[in-house]
Design a protein around this motif. Structure first.
Motif, PDB file in Angstrom:
ATOM      1  N   LYS A 213       0.828  -1.199   0.000  1.00 34.53           N
ATOM      2  CA  LYS A 213       0.000   0.000   0.000  1.00 34.53           C
ATOM      3  C   LYS A 213       0.867   1.256   0.000  1.00 34.53           C
ATOM      4  O   LYS A 213       1.915   1.282   0.624  1.00 34.53           O
ATOM      5  CB  LYS A 213      -0.925   0.011   1.216  1.00 34.53           C
ATOM      6  N   VAL A 214       0.367   2.288  -0.693  1.00 31.14           N
ATOM      7  CA  VAL A 214       0.958   3.617  -0.661  1.00 31.14           C
ATOM      8  C   VAL A 214      -0.092   4.523  -0.043  1.00 31.14           C
ATOM      9  O   VAL A 214      -1.212   4.621  -0.552  1.00 31.14           O
ATOM     10  CB  VAL A 214       1.336   4.093  -2.080  1.00 31.14           C
ATOM     11  N   VAL A 215       0.257   5.159   1.070  1.00 28.49           N
ATOM     12  CA  VAL A 215      -0.664   6.031   1.787  1.00 28.49           C
ATOM     13  C   VAL A 215      -0.221   7.477   1.559  1.00 28.49           C
ATOM     14  O   VAL A 215       0.913   7.841   1.866  1.00 28.49           O
ATOM     15  CB  VAL A 215      -0.692   5.705   3.296  1.00 28.49           C
ATOM     16  N   VAL A 216      -1.127   8.275   0.998  1.00 27.96           N
ATOM     17  CA  VAL A 216      -0.836   9.680   0.739  1.00 27.96           C
ATOM     18  C   VAL A 216      -1.229  10.484   1.973  1.00 27.96           C
ATOM     19  O   VAL A 216      -2.375  10.417   2.427  1.00 27.96           O
ATOM     20  CB  VAL A 216      -1.597  10.186  -0.501  1.00 27.96           C
ATOM     21  N   SER A 217      -0.256  11.217   2.527  1.00 28.20           N
ATOM     22  CA  SER A 217      -0.507  11.984   3.751  1.00 28.20           C
ATOM     23  C   SER A 217       0.401  13.200   3.821  1.00 28.20           C
ATOM     24  O   SER A 217       1.585  13.113   3.498  1.00 28.20           O
ATOM     25  CB  SER A 217      -0.266  11.106   4.978  1.00 28.20           C
ATOM     26  N   ARG A 218      -0.180  14.304   4.280  1.00 30.83           N
ATOM     27  CA  ARG A 218       0.613  15.501   4.547  1.00 30.83           C
ATOM     28  C   ARG A 218       1.012  15.560   6.023  1.00 30.83           C
ATOM     29  O   ARG A 218       1.763  16.438   6.429  1.00 30.83           O
ATOM     30  CB  ARG A 218      -0.175  16.757   4.176  1.00 30.83           C
ATOM     31  N   THR A 219       0.495  14.641   6.850  1.00 31.60           N
ATOM     32  CA  THR A 219       0.750  14.698   8.292  1.00 31.60           C
ATOM     33  C   THR A 219       1.618  13.555   8.817  1.00 31.60           C
ATOM     34  O   THR A 219       2.256  13.724   9.857  1.00 31.60           O
ATOM     35  CB  THR A 219      -0.576  14.722   9.076  1.00 31.60           C
ATOM     36  N   LEU A 220       1.646  12.424   8.147  1.00 28.09           N
ATOM     37  CA  LEU A 220       2.466  11.304   8.605  1.00 28.09           C
ATOM     38  C   LEU A 220       3.846  11.363   7.945  1.00 28.09           C
ATOM     39  O   LEU A 220       3.953  11.607   6.739  1.00 28.09           O
ATOM     40  CB  LEU A 220       1.826   9.966   8.238  1.00 28.09           C
ATOM     41  N   ALA A 221       4.884  11.114   8.723  1.00 25.20           N
ATOM     42  CA  ALA A 221       6.240  11.066   8.175  1.00 25.20           C
ATOM     43  C   ALA A 221       6.620   9.641   7.788  1.00 25.20           C
ATOM     44  O   ALA A 221       7.406   9.430   6.869  1.00 25.20           O
ATOM     45  CB  ALA A 221       7.240  11.625   9.184  1.00 25.20           C
ATOM     46  N   GLU A 222       6.078   8.678   8.516  1.00 24.97           N
ATOM     47  CA  GLU A 222       6.343   7.269   8.201  1.00 24.97           C
ATOM     48  C   GLU A 222       5.107   6.447   8.483  1.00 24.97           C
ATOM     49  O   GLU A 222       4.207   6.872   9.204  1.00 24.97           O
ATOM     50  CB  GLU A 222       7.550   6.743   8.973  1.00 24.97           C
ATOM     51  N   SER A 223       5.101   5.254   7.934  1.00 25.63           N
ATOM     52  CA  SER A 223       3.911   4.408   8.038  1.00 25.63           C
ATOM     53  C   SER A 223       3.849   3.687   9.374  1.00 25.63           C
ATOM     54  O   SER A 223       4.816   3.046   9.777  1.00 25.63           O
ATOM     55  CB  SER A 223       3.916   3.371   6.914  1.00 25.63           C
ATOM     56  N   PRO A 224       2.684   3.737  10.033  1.00 26.71           N
ATOM     57  CA  PRO A 224       2.500   2.930  11.235  1.00 26.71           C
ATOM     58  C   PRO A 224       2.032   1.503  10.911  1.00 26.71           C
ATOM     59  O   PRO A 224       1.828   0.703  11.815  1.00 26.71           O
ATOM     60  CB  PRO A 224       1.411   3.694  12.002  1.00 26.71           C
ATOM     61  N   TRP A 225       1.857   1.200   9.620  1.00 32.41           N
ATOM     62  CA  TRP A 225       1.331  -0.085   9.197  1.00 32.41           C
ATOM     63  C   TRP A 225       2.395  -0.899   8.480  1.00 32.41           C
ATOM     64  O   TRP A 225       3.243  -0.362   7.768  1.00 32.41           O
ATOM     65  CB  TRP A 225       0.141   0.106   8.249  1.00 32.41           C
ATOM     66  N   GLU A 226       2.295  -2.208   8.634  1.00 29.16           N
ATOM     67  CA  GLU A 226       3.145  -3.103   7.847  1.00 29.16           C
ATOM     68  C   GLU A 226       2.699  -3.039   6.397  1.00 29.16           C
ATOM     69  O   GLU A 226       1.519  -2.815   6.110  1.00 29.16           O
ATOM     70  CB  GLU A 226       3.004  -4.553   8.357  1.00 29.16           C
ATOM     71  N   ASN A 227       3.634  -3.251   5.498  1.00 25.39           N
ATOM     72  CA  ASN A 227       3.319  -3.373   4.081  1.00 25.39           C
ATOM     73  C   ASN A 227       2.743  -2.092   3.481  1.00 25.39           C
ATOM     74  O   ASN A 227       1.964  -2.130   2.538  1.00 25.39           O
ATOM     75  CB  ASN A 227       2.352  -4.548   3.856  1.00 25.39           C
ATOM     76  N   ALA A 228       3.101  -0.926   4.085  1.00 22.12           N
ATOM     77  CA  ALA A 228       2.617   0.357   3.577  1.00 22.12           C
ATOM     78  C   ALA A 228       3.720   1.401   3.706  1.00 22.12           C
ATOM     79  O   ALA A 228       4.461   1.414   4.692  1.00 22.12           O
ATOM     80  CB  ALA A 228       1.387   0.808   4.342  1.00 22.12           C
ATOM     81  N   VAL A 229       3.809   2.258   2.703  1.00 18.99           N
ATOM     82  CA  VAL A 229       4.725   3.394   2.746  1.00 18.99           C
ATOM     83  C   VAL A 229       3.898   4.670   2.669  1.00 18.99           C
ATOM     84  O   VAL A 229       2.789   4.674   2.130  1.00 18.99           O
ATOM     85  CB  VAL A 229       5.768   3.361   1.602  1.00 18.99           C
ATOM     86  N   VAL A 230       4.437   5.754   3.203  1.00 25.68           N
ATOM     87  CA  VAL A 230       3.754   7.040   3.199  1.00 25.68           C
ATOM     88  C   VAL A 230       4.452   7.969   2.219  1.00 25.68           C
ATOM     89  O   VAL A 230       5.684   8.026   2.181  1.00 25.68           O
ATOM     90  CB  VAL A 230       3.757   7.661   4.615  1.00 25.68           C
ATOM     91  N   VAL A 231       3.659   8.677   1.431  1.00 26.10           N
ATOM     92  CA  VAL A 231       4.172   9.688   0.506  1.00 26.10           C
ATOM     93  C   VAL A 231       3.367  10.965   0.712  1.00 26.10           C
ATOM     94  O   VAL A 231       2.197  10.911   1.090  1.00 26.10           O
ATOM     95  CB  VAL A 231       4.093   9.232  -0.970  1.00 26.10           C
ATOM     96  N   ALA A 232       3.987  12.114   0.446  1.00 27.31           N
ATOM     97  CA  ALA A 232       3.299  13.388   0.619  1.00 27.31           C
ATOM     98  C   ALA A 232       2.703  13.902  -0.685  1.00 27.31           C
ATOM     99  O   ALA A 232       1.668  14.553  -0.682  1.00 27.31           O
ATOM    100  CB  ALA A 232       4.259  14.425   1.200  1.00 27.31           C
ATOM    101  N   ASP A 233       3.349  13.620  -1.803  1.00 23.49           N
ATOM    102  CA  ASP A 233       2.955  14.182  -3.093  1.00 23.49           C
ATOM    103  C   ASP A 233       2.368  13.085  -3.983  1.00 23.49           C
ATOM    104  O   ASP A 233       3.113  12.261  -4.519  1.00 23.49           O
ATOM    105  CB  ASP A 233       4.174  14.821  -3.755  1.00 23.49           C
ATOM    106  N   PRO A 234       1.038  13.069  -4.161  1.00 20.02           N
ATOM    107  CA  PRO A 234       0.452  11.979  -4.954  1.00 20.02           C
ATOM    108  C   PRO A 234       0.909  11.994  -6.410  1.00 20.02           C
ATOM    109  O   PRO A 234       1.135  10.931  -6.983  1.00 20.02           O
ATOM    110  CB  PRO A 234      -1.053  12.200  -4.840  1.00 20.02           C
ATOM    111  N   ALA A 235       1.089  13.160  -7.015  1.00 18.14           N
ATOM    112  CA  ALA A 235       1.492  13.211  -8.428  1.00 18.14           C
ATOM    113  C   ALA A 235       2.880  12.611  -8.620  1.00 18.14           C
ATOM    114  O   ALA A 235       3.091  11.800  -9.536  1.00 18.14           O
ATOM    115  CB  ALA A 235       1.455  14.647  -8.947  1.00 18.14           C
ATOM    116  N   ALA A 236       3.818  12.971  -7.765  1.00 16.47           N
ATOM    117  CA  ALA A 236       5.174  12.423  -7.873  1.00 16.47           C
ATOM    118  C   ALA A 236       5.174  10.925  -7.594  1.00 16.47           C
ATOM    119  O   ALA A 236       5.851  10.155  -8.288  1.00 16.47           O
ATOM    120  CB  ALA A 236       6.117  13.151  -6.905  1.00 16.47           C
ATOM    121  N   ALA A 237       4.405  10.506  -6.587  1.00 17.81           N
ATOM    122  CA  ALA A 237       4.347   9.082  -6.240  1.00 17.81           C
ATOM    123  C   ALA A 237       3.753   8.262  -7.378  1.00 17.81           C
ATOM    124  O   ALA A 237       4.270   7.196  -7.723  1.00 17.81           O
ATOM    125  CB  ALA A 237       3.538   8.882  -4.963  1.00 17.81           C
ATOM    126  N   VAL A 238       2.667   8.759  -7.981  1.00 23.79           N
ATOM    127  CA  VAL A 238       2.023   8.031  -9.076  1.00 23.79           C
ATOM    128  C   VAL A 238       2.964   7.942 -10.274  1.00 23.79           C
ATOM    129  O   VAL A 238       3.101   6.880 -10.886  1.00 23.79           O
ATOM    130  CB  VAL A 238       0.675   8.676  -9.457  1.00 23.79           C
TER     131      VAL A 238
END
Length: 184
Positions: free
Chosen positions: A82-107
């Motif tokens: 999973k990719v979780v888009v967030s402006r407030t989380l710096a890292e993922s609290p979940w297994e098997n998930a990464v956090v990104v801030a910019d959805p356009a760059a991530a996509v």
């Protein structure tokens, strides 16, 4: 290149949640033919994209292995990265998930990688930003036969975007899926 799909349940008047995100308008059970459609839709998917708000309920709900879901669906939801888009989380609290801030760059980065398709399920802010940015290749709107008058819209209020209807399927449960793609 990988295909980026959206699957979201909507009301007939275009909302994906009530004014406070209520989902009480989803009263119909899915029929076998709708389940088969969704299974085919996700068969080539190897990455799930979620907004932070949805991820906070979505990921733990699936990890609890809900008894009303079949094992294959539960395993897909738990095991698919999973990719979780967030402006407030710096890292993922979940297994098997990464956090990104910019959805356009991530996509853009995800679509440039080899692999299967990507699918987004929501939440509403993420969906509107993906649509506004022209980042989705396919929209699969699961239309519930109900109108709620106001709520969280699927489409951004500002911005014109042409879509091509490439499929419309009615299911035994009374729902329909409208499939849209970006015209070439």
């Amino acid at each position: 290149m990988r295909t980026f799909k959206l699957q979201v349940q909507v009301t007939a008047d275009g909302f994906m949640g009530g004014p406070s995100g209520e989902m009480d308008w989803m009263t119909l059970s899915w029929s076998d033919d709708l389940n088969a459609y969704i299974e085919a839709l996700t068969s080539g998917v190897d990455t799930i994209v979620l907004g932070r708000g949805l991820a906070e309920g979505f990921i733990p709900a699936w990890e609890s292995r809900p008894a009303h879901e079949d094992d294959a669906s539960v395993d897909f939801m738990i095991n698919t990265p999973k990719v979780v888009v967030s402006r407030t989380l710096a890292e993922s609290p979940w297994e098997n998930a990464v956090v990104v801030a910019d959805p356009a760059a991530a996509v853009a980065e995800l679509k440039a990688r080899p692999g299967g398709d990507l699918i987004a399920y929501g939440g509403s802010s993420l969906v509107r930003s993906l649509i506004a940015g022209g980042l989705l290749d396919e929209l699969h709107l699961v239309v519930n036969p109900v109108s709620i008058g106001r709520g969280l819209p699927v489409f951004p209020e500002d911005g014109y975007q042409r879509l091509a209807l490439t499929g419309a399927t009615r299911f035994d449960c009374g729902m329909a899926v409208l499939k849209y793609e970006r015209p070439e």
